[in-house]
Enzyme design. Structure first.
Site, mmCIF file in Angstrom:
data_model
loop_
_atom_site.group_PDB
_atom_site.id
_atom_site.type_symbol
_atom_site.label_atom_id
_atom_site.label_comp_id
_atom_site.label_asym_id
_atom_site.label_seq_id
_atom_site.Cartn_x
_atom_site.Cartn_y
_atom_site.Cartn_z
ATOM 1 N N ASN A 200 0.703 -1.240 -0.401
ATOM 2 C CA ASN A 200 0.095 -0.355 -0.074
ATOM 3 C C ASN A 200 1.117 0.975 -0.257
ATOM 4 O O ASN A 200 0.534 2.196 -0.502
ATOM 5 C CB ASN A 200 -0.811 0.134 1.263
ATOM 6 C CG ASN A 200 -2.142 -1.394 1.146
ATOM 7 O OD1 ASN A 200 -2.272 -1.488 0.157
ATOM 8 N ND2 ASN A 200 -2.194 -1.551 2.303
ATOM 9 N N HIS A 250 -0.961 -7.486 5.954
ATOM 10 C CA HIS A 250 -1.660 -7.258 6.688
ATOM 11 C C HIS A 250 -1.857 -8.410 8.206
ATOM 12 O O HIS A 250 -2.003 -8.644 8.887
ATOM 13 C CB HIS A 250 -2.897 -7.980 5.935
ATOM 14 C CG HIS A 250 -3.725 -7.096 4.816
ATOM 15 N ND1 HIS A 250 -4.641 -7.790 4.090
ATOM 16 C CD2 HIS A 250 -3.646 -6.161 4.644
ATOM 17 C CE1 HIS A 250 -5.116 -7.045 3.368
ATOM 18 N NE2 HIS A 250 -3.909 -5.596 3.115
ATOM 19 N N TYR A 259 0.975 -9.110 -3.025
ATOM 20 C CA TYR A 259 1.190 -7.618 -2.158
ATOM 21 C C TYR A 259 2.586 -7.714 -2.407
ATOM 22 O O TYR A 259 2.909 -6.438 -2.853
ATOM 23 C CB TYR A 259 0.898 -7.515 -0.811
ATOM 24 C CG TYR A 259 -0.645 -7.184 0.001
ATOM 25 C CD1 TYR A 259 -1.147 -6.485 -0.933
ATOM 26 C CD2 TYR A 259 -1.260 -8.201 0.098
ATOM 27 C CE1 TYR A 259 -2.534 -5.924 -0.836
ATOM 28 C CE2 TYR A 259 -2.763 -7.679 0.208
ATOM 29 C CZ TYR A 259 -3.264 -6.539 0.168
ATOM 30 O OH TYR A 259 -4.450 -6.523 -0.097
#
Length: 778
Positions: A200, A250, A259
């Site tokens: 992210n 996460h 990811y």
């Protein structure tokens, strides 16, 4: 193309929008008019569209035509209304539709700019796209709108619109560009980057950098560059890269194959964008990212596919299968090669070339989802005779921080997926991965050099029995879809020890929503993996199975299968239980051996399911796949049940029968809830997983640990680890005479070396990694 400061500054006097030889519409400018941001924008366009390829030859010609057809479909169906730009993507029901709408606009922009699409320079295409962009950023991607998934507002939509604005920068004009930049600033607020980690954070740095280019903001460029620094350090908990090669996202999930790839995609793009510029990435810790290519990513790639064990909930997405993820990784590695050292770049390109050449269907060059840039980079590597394709390595790797192990032999690879107090059972959010309950209780995966490479790609997840995943010991207690998200086991023992070639891997299992407990071990050797289970106890009121394998034979598979020599019919539904079976064999895959005999059951059946069953965003079409499942039935509510079996990937039927008949090849030294150990004299191998202090054969330990001993050429290598990751010192006594200690890790203290060997191994702060000593035998 290699980017550096000299080429960047030299480019200030030359301009083309999307790379040399690529752009049909040339806009000459004087050198004085081209500032640094203009060049960065043009470079980004080149990264989006690709460059240096001939649009009139394959594989580019047909891909460009397909791109044009896709863009034409978007043009003809574009119908801006009160709630959508396209009727099939309502913008008042799903923020994902906003991201998809932005991506369609990007496709239209690319089709307008690059040659060979049939829409090159088509003003109607550009005008329609600009009008739709105006609508999107006026009525939908605009304050005060904020709902649904945050990712679409901060990452998904601006990623695509950034590309769109860079590509059609002059067609949009200053007013629309300025308004769009304000939209990004509204949603990607000043603290957004610092609130995120891992992928992210990488995505947000990319969004911020390209926004900085579009808005000509030095502050945003510096913010994007500096925002990468926290990614470029090793972590000891939470999200990010670990020294052992693990990648967590996460908080609790092994996500190298999802990811992790997204992070590498973003970061590799930023390295390419900023190279040689005022904002070049020069953080000395960038080596962490470079090292991740071979330390974190490559170990999970086999023949071009990226293993499902580290893909998390993405396994439930139809299109994002193991080969597709491998393609994305390969493209990112080739892009990152421009930033690495010459030695790294050569090696990385060789690794990728090997993947491309060995991959089975679906192959990289046939993947229509890849960008033209990704295809062009790969074609350049394939066409370059100076780049030698590197073979698959022969090695064993344990990723203790994320409870994963990968075993590689010359003709096959094997993966073990575990869980512990450090890693959650499985992730299910956004209605995805609804039946992933048991993917972490010792699930095993394997592939051959020339077989089984589409096993998990071909509809495995929607059609496989989720209670009989290969390698797992599971209660048949029914579970609700999506139950147990973010739940961690309370057991700490998961991991093992390796000398780099062979390994002892183990797990203290605790099943989700179940009373099931037990111990499992895998001893990874030259032509087999020896699997032990013990202490298997459950009080759920349901049967408990250990699944030896559940093989997907495809839609019409008729592979010959035999259990203890008894053939199964190749059609229909068939089942058989043999009370004292010693072997089983599945043509085209391999063999299974049950030392000493075991009560073994097998099923051949057609299984059905849909992607919608495991992911609410998936299609509802029913899939049908043929399966052969081999399992051990421990009965209802077993107490202290156990098992021993071998998996022999690629073995012929005769090789399987010979191994089953060889009573001397394997010695099971212990198989209890406290310790599991084997010896294979022909390999000089002893492996022991101690779940409690104790003695096995010549080995004694005073703390739970994993121990591996390899004897060869008058020497022994002793390997020790703390899979619980909570110990301080382990005393290991090997009751065998030694002449001297040849070498040892700094964590190993030799207490005694003579009639026996006594080692004190400091395991505190070793994070479950293997510590070694080499001794000369007396």
């Amino acid at each position: 193309m290699s980017w550096n400061r000299r080429s960047f500054l030299g480019a200030l006097g030359v301009t083309c929008l999307a790379g040399a030889g690529m752009v049909p519409i040339v806009r000459p400018r004087t050198a004085a008019a081209a500032d640094e941001f203009d060049l960065l924008r043009e470079r980004w366009c080149s990264l989006v569209t690709g460059s240096g390829y001939d649009p009139d030859v394959e594989p580019f010609k047909s891909r460009l035509a397909a791109l044009g057809a896709e863009a034409e479909q978007y043009l003809t169906t574009l119908a801006p209304g009160e709630t959508s730009l396209w009727p099939d993507l309502p913008l008042d029901t799903s923020t994902w539709n906003m991201t998809l709408s932005a991506r369609r606009l990007r496709t239209m922009a690319v089709a307008y700019l690059v040659p060979g699409t049939g829409h090159t320079g088509n003003s109607a295409m550009a005008e329609a796209a600009v009008t739709a962009f105006d609508e999107l950023t006026t009525r939908f991607y605009a304050p005060p709108h904020w709902w649904g998934n945050w990712w679409d507002w901060l990452i998904g939509t601006p990623q695509a619109l950034n590309d769109f604005c860079a590509l059609l920068y002059e067609q949009l004009g200053p007013e629309l560009i300025d308004r769009y930049v304000q939209r990004v600033d509204h949603y990607v607020d000043p603290g957004a980057i610092d609130r995120t980690t891992g992928a992210n954070r990488g995505w947000l740095c990319e969004v911020t950098a390209v926004r900085g280019v579009l808005g000509k903001s030095p502050e945003m460029m510096a913010k994007a560059r500096d925002g990468l620094s926290p990614i470029m350090v090793y972590v000891t908990d939470g999200d990010g890269f670990y020294r052992d090669g693990s990648f967590i996202q996460h908080e609790y999930y092994a996500y190298t194959g999802s990811y992790g790839i997204s992070l590498l995609q973003s970061v590799s793009g930023l390295f390419a964008l900023l190279a040689g510029s005022t904002w070049e990435i020069v953080d000395p810790n960038r080596q962490v990212l470079f090292d991740s290519i071979e330390n974190s990513f490559a170990p999970f790639v086999y023949n071009g596919l990226l293993m499902d064990a580290v893909a998390g909930r993405v396994i439930s997405r139809e299109a994002e299968h193991d080969h597709w993820r491998g393609h994305l990784l390969a493209a990112s590695v080739l892009r990152m090669a421009e930033a690495g050292s010459p030695e790294e770049a050569k090696r990385w390109r060789g690794i990728v070339k090997g993947w491309l050449l060995r991959e089975s269907e679906p192959r990289y060059m046939g993947d229509q989802t890849l960008t033209m840039a990704a295809v062009a980079d790969a074609q350049a590597v394939l066409d370059d005779p100076t780049i030698e394709p590197l073979p698959e390595p022969v090695e064993h790797r344990i990723f203790a921080a994320m409870d994963q192990a990968v075993h590689r032999r010359p003709t096959w690879a094997f993966s073990i997926s575990m869980r512990s107090v450090r890693t959650a059972f499985y992730e299910t959010i956004n209605g995805e991965n609804l039946k992933g309950w048991h993917t972490g209780v010792g699930m095993t995966y394997w592939w051959g050099a020339d077989f089984g490479n589409d096993h998990y790609t071909d509809g495995f997840w929607p059609t496989a029995d989720p209670y009989r995943l290969p390698g797992t010991t599971v209660s048949r207690k029914p579970l609700e879809d999506g139950v147990g998200n973010n739940v961690l086991p309370t057991e700490a023992w998961a991991g093992g020890t390796t000398d780099g070639e062979f390994a002892a891997v183990g797990q203290s299992i605790q099943a989700l929503e179940s009373t099931l407990r037990g111990r499992k071990s895998w001893f990874c050797l030259d032509d087999a993996v020896v699997c032990l289970g013990a202490g298997i106890t459950c009080a759920d009121g349901y049967a408990v199975d250990t699944t030896v394998d559940q093989r997907n034979l495809g839609e019409n598979g008729v592979h010959d299968f035999r259990l203890n020599g008894i053939p199964s019919p190749t059609s229909g539904t068939w089942s058989l239980t043999v009370p004292n079976a010693r072997w089983a064999h599945l043509e085209g895959f391999g063999g299974y051996v049950f030392p000493g005999g075991a009560r073994v059951s097998a099923i051949r059946e057609t299984r059905t399911g849909s992607w919608y069953d495991i992911n609410v965003g998936g299609p509802r079409d029913e899939l049908r796949r043929r399966y052969v499942t081999v399992y051990l039935d421990h009965g209802v509510d077993p107490v202290d049940a156990s098992y021993v079996y071998l998996v022999m990937p690629g073995a012929t039927r005769q090789e399987t029968i010979r191994r089953a008949a060889d009573r001397r090849w394997l010695r099971v030294l212990a198989n209890t809830a406290d310790r599991q150990a084997i010896s294979v004299p022909s390999l000089g191998f002893v492996g022991a997983n101690f779940f409690a202090p104790g003695t096995v054969d010549a080995l004694t330990v005073d703390q739970p640990c994993s121990v591996l001993v390899r004897v060869a050429d008058g020497r022994a290598t002793i390997c020790v680890s703390d899979p619980r990751q909570d110990g301080s010192t382990v005393r290991v006594t090997w009751n065998r005479p030694v002449a001297s200690v040849v070498s040892s890790d700094p964590t190993v203290r030799v207490v005694e070396a003579g009639e026996r060997l006594v080692l004190d191994v400091t395991v505190e702060e070793t994070a479950g990694m293997t510590q070694r000593a080499v001794v000369a035998l007396a």
